[in-house]
Design a protein around this motif. Structure first.
Motif, PDB file in Angstrom:
ATOM      1  N   TYR A 196       7.272   7.803  -5.202  1.00  0.00           N
ATOM      2  CA  TYR A 196       8.684   7.651  -5.574  1.00  0.00           C
ATOM      3  C   TYR A 196       9.583   7.412  -4.370  1.00  0.00           C
ATOM      4  O   TYR A 196      10.550   6.651  -4.463  1.00  0.00           O
ATOM      5  CB  TYR A 196       9.198   8.852  -6.370  1.00  0.00           C
ATOM      6  CG  TYR A 196      10.638   8.631  -6.783  1.00  0.00           C
ATOM      7  CD1 TYR A 196      10.933   7.697  -7.783  1.00  0.00           C
ATOM      8  CD2 TYR A 196      11.686   9.269  -6.131  1.00  0.00           C
ATOM      9  CE1 TYR A 196      12.249   7.427  -8.130  1.00  0.00           C
ATOM     10  CE2 TYR A 196      13.007   9.004  -6.473  1.00  0.00           C
ATOM     11  CZ  TYR A 196      13.282   8.084  -7.475  1.00  0.00           C
ATOM     12  OH  TYR A 196      14.583   7.809  -7.811  1.00  0.00           O
ATOM     13  N   SER A 197       9.292   8.015  -3.231  1.00  0.00           N
ATOM     14  CA  SER A 197      10.150   7.834  -2.060  1.00  0.00           C
ATOM     15  C   SER A 197      10.237   6.355  -1.662  1.00  0.00           C
ATOM     16  O   SER A 197      11.294   5.872  -1.235  1.00  0.00           O
ATOM     17  CB  SER A 197       9.645   8.671  -0.878  1.00  0.00           C
ATOM     18  OG  SER A 197       8.334   8.258  -0.512  1.00  0.00           O
ATOM     19  N   GLU A 198       9.128   5.620  -1.829  1.00  0.00           N
ATOM     20  CA  GLU A 198       9.127   4.184  -1.511  1.00  0.00           C
ATOM     21  C   GLU A 198       9.886   3.390  -2.571  1.00  0.00           C
ATOM     22  O   GLU A 198      10.582   2.414  -2.258  1.00  0.00           O
ATOM     23  CB  GLU A 198       7.688   3.671  -1.389  1.00  0.00           C
ATOM     24  CG  GLU A 198       6.925   4.264  -0.220  1.00  0.00           C
ATOM     25  CD  GLU A 198       7.556   3.922   1.127  1.00  0.00           C
ATOM     26  OE1 GLU A 198       8.014   2.772   1.301  1.00  0.00           O
ATOM     27  OE2 GLU A 198       7.606   4.817   1.995  1.00  0.00           O
ATOM     28  N   ILE A 199       9.742   3.804  -3.837  1.00  0.00           N
ATOM     29  CA  ILE A 199      10.510   3.169  -4.920  1.00  0.00           C
ATOM     30  C   ILE A 199      12.007   3.355  -4.664  1.00  0.00           C
ATOM     31  O   ILE A 199      12.807   2.435  -4.831  1.00  0.00           O
ATOM     32  CB  ILE A 199      10.135   3.787  -6.292  1.00  0.00           C
ATOM     33  CG1 ILE A 199       8.654   3.582  -6.591  1.00  0.00           C
ATOM     34  CG2 ILE A 199      11.030   3.244  -7.396  1.00  0.00           C
ATOM     35  CD1 ILE A 199       8.281   2.318  -7.256  1.00  0.00           C
ATOM     36  N   GLU A 200      12.369   4.560  -4.248  1.00  0.00           N
ATOM     37  CA  GLU A 200      13.774   4.870  -3.981  1.00  0.00           C
ATOM     38  C   GLU A 200      14.321   3.990  -2.859  1.00  0.00           C
ATOM     39  O   GLU A 200      15.437   3.454  -2.942  1.00  0.00           O
ATOM     40  CB  GLU A 200      13.917   6.348  -3.620  1.00  0.00           C
ATOM     41  CG  GLU A 200      15.346   6.807  -3.355  1.00  0.00           C
ATOM     42  CD  GLU A 200      16.255   6.692  -4.568  1.00  0.00           C
ATOM     43  OE1 GLU A 200      17.473   6.609  -4.377  1.00  0.00           O
ATOM     44  OE2 GLU A 200      15.737   6.656  -5.713  1.00  0.00           O
ATOM     45  N   ASP A 227      14.124  -9.695  -0.251  1.00  0.00           N
ATOM     46  CA  ASP A 227      13.321 -10.041  -1.427  1.00  0.00           C
ATOM     47  C   ASP A 227      13.133  -8.848  -2.358  1.00  0.00           C
ATOM     48  O   ASP A 227      12.224  -8.835  -3.186  1.00  0.00           O
ATOM     49  CB  ASP A 227      11.939 -10.551  -0.989  1.00  0.00           C
ATOM     50  CG  ASP A 227      11.974 -12.019  -0.571  1.00  0.00           C
ATOM     51  OD1 ASP A 227      12.836 -12.752  -1.089  1.00  0.00           O
ATOM     52  OD2 ASP A 227      11.150 -12.410   0.274  1.00  0.00           O
ATOM     53  N   ALA A 228      14.007  -7.834  -2.243  1.00  0.00           N
ATOM     54  CA  ALA A 228      13.844  -6.612  -3.044  1.00  0.00           C
ATOM     55  C   ALA A 228      13.859  -6.905  -4.537  1.00  0.00           C
ATOM     56  O   ALA A 228      13.112  -6.285  -5.310  1.00  0.00           O
ATOM     57  CB  ALA A 228      14.941  -5.604  -2.697  1.00  0.00           C
ATOM     58  N   HIS A 229      14.688  -7.876  -4.955  1.00  0.00           N
ATOM     59  CA  HIS A 229      14.772  -8.156  -6.400  1.00  0.00           C
ATOM     60  C   HIS A 229      13.448  -8.685  -6.948  1.00  0.00           C
ATOM     61  O   HIS A 229      13.058  -8.355  -8.069  1.00  0.00           O
ATOM     62  CB  HIS A 229      15.910  -9.144  -6.690  1.00  0.00           C
ATOM     63  CG  HIS A 229      15.702 -10.498  -6.115  1.00  0.00           C
ATOM     64  ND1 HIS A 229      15.747 -10.748  -4.765  1.00  0.00           N
ATOM     65  CD2 HIS A 229      15.428 -11.690  -6.703  1.00  0.00           C
ATOM     66  CE1 HIS A 229      15.534 -12.038  -4.555  1.00  0.00           C
ATOM     67  NE2 HIS A 229      15.327 -12.623  -5.706  1.00  0.00           N
ATOM     68  N   LEU A 244       0.831  -1.210   0.000  1.00  0.00           N
ATOM     69  CA  LEU A 244       0.000   0.000   0.000  1.00  0.00           C
ATOM     70  C   LEU A 244       0.864   1.259   0.000  1.00  0.00           C
ATOM     71  O   LEU A 244       0.530   2.247  -0.671  1.00  0.00           O
ATOM     72  CB  LEU A 244      -0.918  -0.020   1.221  1.00  0.00           C
ATOM     73  CG  LEU A 244      -2.173   0.870   1.168  1.00  0.00           C
ATOM     74  CD1 LEU A 244      -3.041   0.517  -0.027  1.00  0.00           C
ATOM     75  CD2 LEU A 244      -2.967   0.726   2.463  1.00  0.00           C
ATOM     76  N   SER A 245       1.981   1.215   0.729  1.00  0.00           N
ATOM     77  CA  SER A 245       2.845   2.397   0.800  1.00  0.00           C
ATOM     78  C   SER A 245       3.485   2.722  -0.546  1.00  0.00           C
ATOM     79  O   SER A 245       3.926   3.854  -0.774  1.00  0.00           O
ATOM     80  CB  SER A 245       3.937   2.185   1.853  1.00  0.00           C
ATOM     81  OG  SER A 245       4.871   1.209   1.421  1.00  0.00           O
ATOM     82  N   MET A 246       3.526   1.721  -1.455  1.00  0.00           N
ATOM     83  CA  MET A 246       4.106   1.954  -2.786  1.00  0.00           C
ATOM     84  C   MET A 246       3.213   2.829  -3.655  1.00  0.00           C
ATOM     85  O   MET A 246       3.669   3.431  -4.625  1.00  0.00           O
ATOM     86  CB  MET A 246       4.319   0.611  -3.503  1.00  0.00           C
ATOM     87  CG  MET A 246       5.263  -0.338  -2.819  1.00  0.00           C
ATOM     88  SD  MET A 246       6.968   0.148  -2.954  1.00  0.00           S
ATOM     89  CE  MET A 246       7.256  -0.158  -4.675  1.00  0.00           C
ATOM     90  N   LEU A 247       1.928   2.880  -3.330  1.00  0.00           N
ATOM     91  CA  LEU A 247       0.971   3.595  -4.179  1.00  0.00           C
ATOM     92  C   LEU A 247       0.934   5.070  -3.833  1.00  0.00           C
ATOM     93  O   LEU A 247       0.960   5.463  -2.667  1.00  0.00           O
ATOM     94  CB  LEU A 247      -0.418   2.982  -4.025  1.00  0.00           C
ATOM     95  CG  LEU A 247      -0.565   1.516  -4.469  1.00  0.00           C
ATOM     96  CD1 LEU A 247      -1.952   0.997  -4.146  1.00  0.00           C
ATOM     97  CD2 LEU A 247      -0.274   1.373  -5.962  1.00  0.00           C
ATOM     98  N   LEU A 272      12.498   2.864 -16.343  1.00  0.00           N
ATOM     99  CA  LEU A 272      11.234   2.356 -15.807  1.00  0.00           C
ATOM    100  C   LEU A 272      10.944   2.844 -14.387  1.00  0.00           C
ATOM    101  O   LEU A 272       9.789   3.099 -14.041  1.00  0.00           O
ATOM    102  CB  LEU A 272      11.235   0.822 -15.838  1.00  0.00           C
ATOM    103  CG  LEU A 272      11.317   0.186 -17.226  1.00  0.00           C
ATOM    104  CD1 LEU A 272      11.291  -1.334 -17.115  1.00  0.00           C
ATOM    105  CD2 LEU A 272      10.197   0.669 -18.143  1.00  0.00           C
ATOM    106  N   LEU A 273      11.978   2.944 -13.559  1.00  0.00           N
ATOM    107  CA  LEU A 273      11.774   3.383 -12.172  1.00  0.00           C
ATOM    108  C   LEU A 273      12.497   4.704 -11.896  1.00  0.00           C
ATOM    109  O   LEU A 273      12.861   5.000 -10.758  1.00  0.00           O
ATOM    110  CB  LEU A 273      12.238   2.297 -11.195  1.00  0.00           C
ATOM    111  CG  LEU A 273      11.528   0.944 -11.301  1.00  0.00           C
ATOM    112  CD1 LEU A 273      12.024  -0.012 -10.236  1.00  0.00           C
ATOM    113  CD2 LEU A 273      10.013   1.097 -11.210  1.00  0.00           C
ATOM    114  N   SER A 274      12.683   5.493 -12.942  1.00  0.00           N
ATOM    115  CA  SER A 274      13.308   6.797 -12.755  1.00  0.00           C
ATOM    116  C   SER A 274      12.341   7.757 -12.078  1.00  0.00           C
ATOM    117  O   SER A 274      11.110   7.598 -12.155  1.00  0.00           O
ATOM    118  CB  SER A 274      13.741   7.384 -14.103  1.00  0.00           C
ATOM    119  OG  SER A 274      12.598   7.724 -14.876  1.00  0.00           O
TER     120      SER A 274
END
Length: 633
Positions: free
Chosen positions: A597-601, A614-616, A448-451, A583-585
């Protein structure tokens, strides 16, 4: 084995979509490279791509009509008992002009309507159009081996084997953010939902009737599991082994019928070795196929595959791959995926299917055995918790220690710490929450935090909870091992394992048949007590013991390896620029407006750290989604 699609227009707006029937059929041409044909009248369109397996002549092409020209069928799959069904129908006076199972299925439906489904032994999705009553009848096989997607609104009804065909009709593409929320946890989207709000998947073991602006969906099959009855089943362990061997041999025999070259996948594990043993008994010239991994010796099982091939005297071919070979196919796999689906082992299945197709058109596989007989790590973990003692309590007590140790799938010690952490976490949870946690790669809160904040508003906590409860409805608080296996059969098997094999084999025009998923085998296995399948020493206990006398002894008492592609290495090297600069820029994530984006980072930082966990797997899920988004949205 084929690709099917169709449309039932309810009004002039729907008729506008109908003009795309040829394009929708062409979109799934890889599923059926041998022939394409389309039927359409004022309100209905039906399309078929053919992979010729049974009766390869033109007379068996589809769409296929009955003698009266009232009924028309498009069919994807195989009916393995079609010869006996044909004899029954001939005795009733039904004429036949082909030797195909398609014509048998069509006449059986005409004779018995939806009751025909209980007589079918095979795997399928199909649609029958009744031109007189102006109706569609559609059905999907018992376990979801073959896919069937559909869209129903006030203007039209659409269906297809793949999403890319549905999209060709020019539908409105509105992302279902509840589906995305689940995808970020599981790396796939379970039926009946899809990535789009208006597109659904027909559930396994269900059929549907469609008339003008009316749709009715019904179940025709459930795995006949009763917890109390299975645990007090009076069949002895020895007699159960004998019966299992008999049912599996009959299942394999049924799946050897083909008018094209047929072989078998052989990994060197118990499941594929059992299938090979039984198939070679009835097909002396059996050709077997396996892939080896030159750069990943831990996952390479070709030594065992060769051992089994030699033991049963099969013609054996090994496709030996480097990590560069695997990486060379990443783009092809990502391009074929038409709904976010991030099981990375799909890459290996794609290559195995591609190479096998050069030698055979049909391959047998061992899919389904792990879910039925308790072959996964999580089954052993569940069994330990069900029968927990001092050791398990000790692992739980050391939870704070496991939490601070480095975790990674790419290092034996770090992987053990990862497993101990997951186990100790699971011990504290209810059966439902434990299953959900072990089935996925991220906690609900992590997903959920990714959204993005604007997207969270569009996803509903109540809807997510309702979907999760439905998916886990067969897990009581005191779940036993059979309850876990039943949930695997309904969730993991159709939505992950079978989806992977269908997509990747069909991308290469290869039919894969799964003897373990003969419904007579499944019905019997779910009548057996859990202790027959797993104990403290063995997983897949009864399967191993039933075939111990014919399989090479060296196959036993070795660790289950499975296969994981080297995502972590790729992400840190070849794919780093694609991830960080594309893709994740930051720019793309901000312009897209879906993710925070902060969670993607944070996830990227974890990926490139010494403690990736399990990040990969989670990054792969994002890569697949972003690639899909760029291509289809």
């Amino acid at each position: 084995m084929c690709g099917i699609t169709g449309i039932f227009a309810f009004n002039l707006v729907g008729k506008f979509n109908k003009i795309q029937i040829s394009n929708a059929t062409q979109a799934i041409q890889k599923r059926g490279p041998d022939y394409q044909d389309v039927y359409h009248d004022e309100w209905v369109g039906l399309g078929h791509r053919r992979l010729s397996i049974i009766d390869t002549t033109a007379v068996a092409h589809q769409p296929m009509w009955d003698e009266s020209k009232r009924y028309c069928i498009v069919f994807n799959g195989e009916i393995f008992n079609f010869q006996s069904l044909k004899q029954e129908l001939e005795r009733k006076g039904y004429p036949f002009f082909s030797h195909s199972d398609t014509e048998v299925l069509l006449n059986l439906y005409i004779d018995q309507k939806e009751k025909c489904l209980s007589k079918l032994n095979g795997f399928f999705s199909f649609c029958v159009y009744d031109r007189q009553e102006k109706t569609f009848f559609l059905a999907r096989d018992r376990f979801g081996i073959k896919p069937l997607l559909y869209l129903f609104d006030e203007d039209k009804f659409l269906f297809a084997s793949e999403m890319k065909s549905i999209l060709e009709y020019g539908i409105e593409k509105t992302v279902d953010y509840n589906s995305l929320h689940i995808y970020l946890q599981l790396n796939y989207i379970p039926a009946p939902d899809s990535i789009f709000q208006n597109v659904k998947k027909l559930m396994p073991g269900h059929y549907m009737k469609v008339s003008r602006q009316k749709m009715d969906i019904q179940s025709y099959y459930d795995i006949p599991y009763n917890r109390e009855e299975s645990e007090r089943n009076t069949i002895s362990y020895q007699d159960a082994q004998i019966r299992l061997k008999q049912l599996l041999e009959e299942s394999v025999q049924r799946r050897l019928v083909a008018d094209v070259p047929l072989g078998a996948f052989l990994s060197g594990g118990i499941d594929s070795s059992v299938v090979t043993a039984l198939a070679s008994k009835h097909k002396p010239d059996l050709h077997t196929f396996s892939i080896g991994f030159k750069d990943e010796s831990f996952f390479d099982e070709t030594e065992y595959a060769r051992l089994v091939a030699k033991h049963f005297k099969t013609e054996h071919t090994v496709f030996s791959l480097t990590n560069n070979d695997l990486y060379a196919h990443v783009n092809a796999v990502l391009d074929y995926i038409d709904e976010p689906f991030a099981d990375s082992s799909a890459i290996a299945v794609y290559i195995l299917s591609k190479e096998t197709r050069k030698h055979a058109t049909v391959a047998l596989s061992g899919d389904g055995a792990d879910e039925m007989f308790a072959g996964y790590n999580k089954h052993a973990a569940f069994n330990r918790i069900i029968h927990k003692g001092f050791k398990e309590e000790l692992v739980g007590a050391f939870h704070p220690l496991w939490k601070v140790l480095p975790q990674s799938r790419n290092n034996p010690l770090a992987n053990k710490a990862r497993q101990l952490l997951r186990f100790s976490e699971g011990m504290k949870l209810s059966a439902k929450d434990r299953y959900w946690r072990w089935a996925g790669y991220a906690h609900n809160d992590e997903a959920l935090s990714m959204l993005h904040a604007d997207i969270k508003v569009k996803s509903s906590h109540q809807e997510f909870a309702a979907r999760k409860n439905t998916l886990l409805r067969h897990l009581p608080d005191n779940a036993g091992i059979n309850d876990i296996l039943l949930t695997d059969m309904l969730l993991v098997l159709p939505n992950d394992m079978l989806t992977k094999v269908d997509l990747m084999s069909m991308a290469n025009g290869l039919e894969v048949r799964v003897p373990f998923l003969d419904y007579e085998v499944v019905n019997f296995v779910f009548s057996l007590p859990g202790e027959y399948k797993i104990n403290s020493q063995y997983r897949k206990r009864i399967l191993q013991d039933a075939f111990r006398d014919i399989l090479p002894a060296k196959l036993y008492n070795r660790p289950k390896k499975g296969f994981e592609v080297p995502l972590l290495k790729w992400f840190r090297n070849e794919m780093r620029s694609l991830i960080t600069d594309d893709l994740l820029s930051k720019e793309f994530i901000h312009s897209q407006g879906i993710f925070e984006y902060s969670e993607i980072e944070k996830l990227k930082q974890q990926l490139f750290s010494s403690n990736p966990g399990d990040a990969h797997a989670r990054i792969w899920g994002l890569v697949v989604f972003q690639w899909w988004w760029k291509k289809f949205m």
